[in-house]
Design an enzyme around this catalytic site. Structure first.
Site, short mmCIF file in Angstrom:
data_model
loop_
_atom_site.label_atom_id
_atom_site.label_comp_id
_atom_site.label_asym_id
_atom_site.label_seq_id
_atom_site.Cartn_x
_atom_site.Cartn_y
_atom_site.Cartn_z
N THR A 154 0.86 -1.18 0.00
CA THR A 154 0.00 0.00 0.00
C THR A 154 0.91 1.24 0.00
O THR A 154 1.36 1.63 -1.07
CB THR A 154 -0.99 -0.01 1.18
OG1 THR A 154 -0.27 -0.27 2.39
CG2 THR A 154 -2.05 -1.08 0.98
N LYS A 180 3.89 -7.03 3.65
CA LYS A 180 3.67 -5.59 3.52
C LYS A 180 3.55 -5.00 4.91
O LYS A 180 3.16 -5.69 5.85
CB LYS A 180 2.42 -5.28 2.72
CG LYS A 180 1.14 -5.56 3.47
CD LYS A 180 -0.06 -4.89 2.85
CE LYS A 180 0.02 -3.40 2.92
NZ LYS A 180 -0.31 -2.84 4.26
N THR A 191 -1.75 -2.10 7.89
CA THR A 191 -2.01 -3.53 7.97
C THR A 191 -0.73 -4.31 7.71
O THR A 191 0.05 -3.96 6.85
CB THR A 191 -3.06 -3.96 6.92
OG1 THR A 191 -4.31 -3.46 7.30
CG2 THR A 191 -3.15 -5.47 6.81
N THR A 403 -9.88 13.20 4.74
CA THR A 403 -10.92 12.32 4.19
C THR A 403 -11.67 13.01 3.05
O THR A 403 -12.07 14.14 3.19
CB THR A 403 -11.93 11.97 5.31
OG1 THR A 403 -11.21 11.52 6.43
CG2 THR A 403 -12.86 10.86 4.85
#
Lengths: 403, 403
Positions: A154, A180, A191, A403
């Site tokens: 990511t 990752k 994550t 966001t």
């Protein structure tokens, strides 16, 4: 032990991988969907996040792994399929189903994993196309392995993969892995995903034990910022294609465990080195503890202290922050028995600062690697935790997203 | 209830304070030593850091407070007298002894506190001169109270003090307090000190219970960065000069407790608002928990998450970070029963994001105060934690200091 640094996940015999870009991520030159496939029936084991809020693929894969048989991993990046309700679970199931059809394998032998933005429905049209394309392009060249490693990234800045080749009974056994790391996924979670392949054969229960052992000495020894994700997954497939079978806890298993430890340890450290905004790789050794658990608590308390992390970022040998972080770990300490070394220089001895040369010490901290060693003088137990510093870049990455 | 905002620590009857600059700090226009003195015999109570590495004055004051009789606090800033070995303890004792002589009070009724740099011997010549000067300049004007409040500051940017006046049995009872906050003390620790005075009389055991109650709902509800200091001290003197005696748990005590709660709550919040680099004051309410302890764990997990703190700094309604921080608090959750409000706007309902207007929400987060409310739907318990954001300024303050 031979170390392999390219095409790692398909380095073991009988594994193929295929990765593609199907439009989940915005960067069109990236990969966002991949399949890791064993050509032969295989056993599998997996560990998952202990977060009480966990993603749909974690829920599904927890169920799948019960049987201990896994033929493939199907993974997407760019969308975590977390906080997506019942539809999210159906979508995870659908990912497994379509992959099973493409790979002509039982649906209950496919582990599903996702990473990326949370709270958004998976774009299933894109996912379906992606799975079909990935399945159609499976192969075992280094390029196949490398694109697979990139397909799970990511905000990682580097591809993280490794494989090792061992001799067991004069036969080649290979263990490969990709991971990752704790890069932020706009707008939400970091994550940790790790996928491993090996060509030994082993009962699923034994494989699970090996995986737990290796995770305990690698992924469970790292921390970036103490914030645990909803999607963390570590999984392994063992397909027996090397002709080596390890039926029980024998000497062969010891060799295999060492190899797996090497792979997971390498990958875990790679995550820390590529931590968000990280400029330092910090090893924290706590020795002389009354119990292993005491050593762990203290090492984690030091590793997670923002004051210690910012001091390391500033290359400042700030022993006070380290010692006080040890002091609030919830473990009994005796200040008068406590010694602290930074980069092998004794800066705090038996409760008081030493007269060490701070210039020499500060200079030694300008390198990437910093070693903190705390001696408690209370017992024979120890633990090690690896972490990174806390930098302006970390705040920038995590505060300046909107966001 | 009347609120008094100047000279707070000497607002209760029968208290005097004196502060001076004796050369421990470098800034000559500051104050670094102070005495708070009761003109009458008094009871006292105190709470201290639970850090296993604690400063010499904490060790001494823990002993002094056993008897429950306190006439004075003597406090220096600029040097924490922590990690200073046996000499440090002797120095703390000497501070109490010289103060006792100047104040003509028993040596075992003087609490000693220090804050500042750790690991350096106290400059006892300066301290002695300081104590003599402070004792010679004792007084009860607002100016005396205000300089006393400033004498305990380190990197605090604001003086923090408050007093309240209550009616108990038609008599005036006053409670005053000063505190210093979690500003970094070069090069080492953030220390929380709070000194309180009141003119009721009360048995020491009851006073201790009141102080614990108030601390539980104030200082124990705040966190800046989760790093606990070696010197934290909260202490109170009750001298009876108002003529009001509270011998037991009666209705008078309830009124007193409310007043003390008001004072400590005000001071605790003032610490958060003046946190290092803080730009936001964040209230985290966790409701509907199975137990109070569950609610506390979750609220603290959210408050201490660097990812939540950076999101608040960026004024981003990043519900994923908040919900996932709740998820790893070590408490059972049910995602499908969980609701999250930011600034009273429901952004996450029963496990999934809502369609709330993110622009309205983001705009509401531009103010200083942010309210996070997590509803668990599991029981009737709740807790509240106050914290601040994690900013570039925090990293600058803590990384760019060099020993």
């Amino acid at each position: 032990m031979e170390v392999i640094t390219t095409g790692c996940i398909v380095a073991p015999t009988g594994f193929k991988a295929g990765a593609t870009y199907c439009g989940i991520k915005t960067a069109k030159d990236s990969f966002d969907l991949g399949i890791i496939f064993s050509e032969f029936p295989a056993t599998g084991a997996a560990l998952f996040t202990t977060n009480q809020i966990y993603a749909a693929p974690v829920k599904l894969s927890r169920k799948i792994i019960q049987k201990g048989r896994v033929r493939a991993f199907v993974i997407n990046s760019g969308n975590a399929n977390a906080c997506t309700g019942e539809q999210g679970y159906k979508d995870a199931e659908a990912m497994g189903q379509i992959a099973a059809k493409c790979l002509k394998t039982p649906e209950d032998e496919i582990l599903v994993a996702s990473t990326g933005i949370i709270g958004r429905p998976l774009p299933m049209d894109k996912i379906f196309t992606g799975i079909k394309t990935a399945a159609a392009t499976l192969g075992n060249t280094p390029e196949h392995g490398n694109t697979m490693a990139r397909a799970i990234m990511t905000t990682d800045t580097k591809q993280k993969d490794i494989a090792v080749r061992l001799k067991i009974n004069n036969k080649d056994v290979t263990i490969g892995g990709i991971t990752k790391g704790a890069g932020m996924i706009a707008p939400n979670l970091a994550t940790m995903l790790c996928f491993l392949t090996t060509d030994v054969s082993m009962p699923a229960s034994l494989l699970n034990e090996c995986l737990r052992n290796s995770a305990e000495s690698s992924f469970n020894r790292i921390t970036i910022d103490g914030h645990m994700s909803t999607n963390d997954t570590i999984a392994i497939i063992a397909n027996g294609a090397s002709g080596v079978n390890i039926p029980s806890k024998n000497n062969d298993l010891r060799i295999f465990q060492q190899g797996l430890d090497y792979v997971t340890s390498y990958l875990a450290k790679a995550i820390v080195m590529d931590g968000e905004g990280a400029t330092k790789f910090i090893q924290i050794d706590v020795v002389g503890a009354w119990s292993r658990s005491d050593a762990t608590k203290i090492a984690r308390s030091i590793a997670d202290s923002p004051l210690v992390k910012t001091a390391m970022n500033g290359e400042d040998p700030n022993w006070g922050r380290i010692v006080s972080a040890a002091g609030y770990a919830g473990v009994e300490l005796d200040e008068s028995k406590t010694n602290l070394y930074i980069n092998d220089i004794l800066i705090f001895a038996k409760g008081m600062p030493t007269q060490c040369d701070l210039n020499v010490l500060s200079t030694s901290m300008k390198g990437r690697d910093i070693k903190i060693r705390l001696e408690l003088g209370l017992g024979d137990f120890k633990d090690t935790i690896w972490t990174c510093d806390l930098s302006h870049e970390y705040v920038t990455i995590n505060a300046e997203y909107h966001t």
